[in-house]
Design a protein around this motif. Sequence first.
Motif, PDB file in Angstrom:
ATOM      1  N   GLU A  60       0.831  -1.194   0.000  1.00  0.00           N
ATOM      2  CA  GLU A  60       0.000   0.000   0.000  1.00  0.00           C
ATOM      3  C   GLU A  60       0.870   1.250   0.000  1.00  0.00           C
ATOM      4  O   GLU A  60       2.014   1.232   0.457  1.00  0.00           O
ATOM      5  N   LYS A  61       0.320   2.334  -0.516  1.00  0.00           N
ATOM      6  CA  LYS A  61       1.069   3.576  -0.641  1.00  0.00           C
ATOM      7  C   LYS A  61       1.407   4.146   0.728  1.00  0.00           C
ATOM      8  O   LYS A  61       0.641   4.036   1.677  1.00  0.00           O
ATOM      9  N   HIS A  62       2.584   4.760   0.791  1.00  0.00           N
ATOM     10  CA  HIS A  62       3.103   5.236   2.061  1.00  0.00           C
ATOM     11  C   HIS A  62       2.280   6.395   2.603  1.00  0.00           C
ATOM     12  O   HIS A  62       1.849   7.276   1.870  1.00  0.00           O
ATOM     13  N   TYR A  63       2.087   6.369   3.929  1.00  0.00           N
ATOM     14  CA  TYR A  63       1.412   7.467   4.611  1.00  0.00           C
ATOM     15  C   TYR A  63       2.110   7.708   5.930  1.00  0.00           C
ATOM     16  O   TYR A  63       2.339   6.764   6.704  1.00  0.00           O
ATOM     17  N   VAL A 111      -5.671   8.776   1.971  1.00  0.00           N
ATOM     18  CA  VAL A 111      -4.487   9.625   2.080  1.00  0.00           C
ATOM     19  C   VAL A 111      -3.227   8.853   1.725  1.00  0.00           C
ATOM     20  O   VAL A 111      -3.129   7.643   1.954  1.00  0.00           O
ATOM     21  N   ALA A 112      -2.255   9.577   1.151  1.00  0.00           N
ATOM     22  CA  ALA A 112      -0.938   9.027   0.846  1.00  0.00           C
ATOM     23  C   ALA A 112       0.036  10.184   0.712  1.00  0.00           C
ATOM     24  O   ALA A 112      -0.354  11.300   0.346  1.00  0.00           O
ATOM     25  N   ARG A 149      -4.318   4.315   2.338  1.00  0.00           N
ATOM     26  CA  ARG A 149      -5.016   4.092   3.595  1.00  0.00           C
ATOM     27  C   ARG A 149      -6.167   5.084   3.698  1.00  0.00           C
ATOM     28  O   ARG A 149      -6.150   6.139   3.060  1.00  0.00           O
ATOM     29  N   GLY A 150      -7.174   4.743   4.497  1.00  0.00           N
ATOM     30  CA  GLY A 150      -8.350   5.600   4.566  1.00  0.00           C
ATOM     31  C   GLY A 150      -8.876   5.746   5.978  1.00  0.00           C
ATOM     32  O   GLY A 150      -8.461   5.030   6.902  1.00  0.00           O
ATOM     33  N   ARG A 151      -9.800   6.664   6.135  1.00  0.00           N
ATOM     34  CA  ARG A 151     -10.430   6.897   7.440  1.00  0.00           C
ATOM     35  C   ARG A 151     -11.799   7.520   7.238  1.00  0.00           C
ATOM     36  O   ARG A 151     -12.075   8.139   6.197  1.00  0.00           O
ATOM     37  N   ILE A 152     -12.644   7.368   8.233  1.00  0.00           N
ATOM     38  CA  ILE A 152     -13.960   8.010   8.235  1.00  0.00           C
ATOM     39  C   ILE A 152     -13.786   9.410   8.806  1.00  0.00           C
ATOM     40  O   ILE A 152     -13.206   9.587   9.881  1.00  0.00           O
ATOM     41  N   VAL A 153     -14.283  10.411   8.094  1.00  0.00           N
ATOM     42  CA  VAL A 153     -14.033  11.804   8.484  1.00  0.00           C
ATOM     43  C   VAL A 153     -15.337  12.575   8.711  1.00  0.00           C
ATOM     44  O   VAL A 153     -15.425  13.764   8.434  1.00  0.00           O
ATOM     45  N   ILE A 246       1.398  18.664   0.199  1.00  0.00           N
ATOM     46  CA  ILE A 246       2.843  18.863   0.360  1.00  0.00           C
ATOM     47  C   ILE A 246       3.327  18.423   1.741  1.00  0.00           C
ATOM     48  O   ILE A 246       4.508  18.124   1.917  1.00  0.00           O
ATOM     49  N   GLY A 247       2.445  18.391   2.749  1.00  0.00           N
ATOM     50  CA  GLY A 247       2.809  17.900   4.061  1.00  0.00           C
ATOM     51  C   GLY A 247       3.312  18.972   5.014  1.00  0.00           C
ATOM     52  O   GLY A 247       3.680  20.075   4.609  1.00  0.00           O
ATOM     53  N   LYS A 248       3.341  18.621   6.303  1.00  0.00           N
ATOM     54  CA  LYS A 248       3.661  19.583   7.360  1.00  0.00           C
ATOM     55  C   LYS A 248       5.068  20.155   7.236  1.00  0.00           C
ATOM     56  O   LYS A 248       5.274  21.355   7.431  1.00  0.00           O
TER      57      LYS A 248
END
Length: 272
Positions: A60-63, A111-112, A149-153, A246-248
């Motif tokens: 799976e793609k990195h997160y 997200v990835a 990966r995923g999540r309920i938001v 782009i990320g933190k």
Amino acid sequence: MGNQVDKLSHLSYAEVPTTDPNGLDTEDGPRIGVSYIFSNDDDELEDNVDGPDIEPNQEEKHYDKRNEVECAIYNRDECIYEKSIIAGETETHSPENLLNRCKAGDLVEFVAVGQYPHWAVYVGDFQVVHLHRAEVKNSFLTDASQGRRGRIVNSFYKFKPLSPEMVVQNAMEQVGAKDRELSWRNSECFAAWCRFGKREFKVGGEIRIGKQPYRLKIMLPEKQSHVLEFQSLEDLIMEKRRNDQIGKVAVIQELANHLSNVGNIRSDPSAH
């Protein structure tokens, strides 16, 4: 064909329009965010989700949860969105595990690292409805995830949700809509509209005039924060999603560069 307008693109905070005509702050207080009037759906930068292009055993793609940008959105003084790692709302799951947690009407975010987050509405029977590549599609959740990966938001936005039946109905009624038929710039605006029914999530849902009523508060290390102001929720979401992509680490670096430039301007007497 006809007159075309180049896509607006802001690659760093130093390029984002502010109250100063030179693009740099000269006074304390929030800066003015960019207006993405001509921007395209940022989900076009994602991978294809029309079918199962990923091998079953593919990693799976990195997160990286540590690179998540924590933020809050305010409409004047009311908090209408909040994403906080401390609150435990950012925990992610594999697509298969996520299926066991989803109920019809839930909002799902995939997200990835290095990708815009992709939002979808879970409609039951292992399927989601989502906006991708300028078309609203009905896909299996595992296909739409494309290894992310995923999540309920459901709890990110603080608006009162519609009933699960109405959320699913809103989503299913839009399946097949594409191009000029669309009223949303990205998957997040579409999914949020399905769940909350707010016109603010639609293209042109708000008139961009007068004072900027929306504020994006970006949480920084050591309990610090930075605030940007926007004339519409739609514009703010575009900037929030760019930060997610782009990320933190990159966001903090952009802000450091911007504040350094501001400091240089203020300390130079010839800048007046």
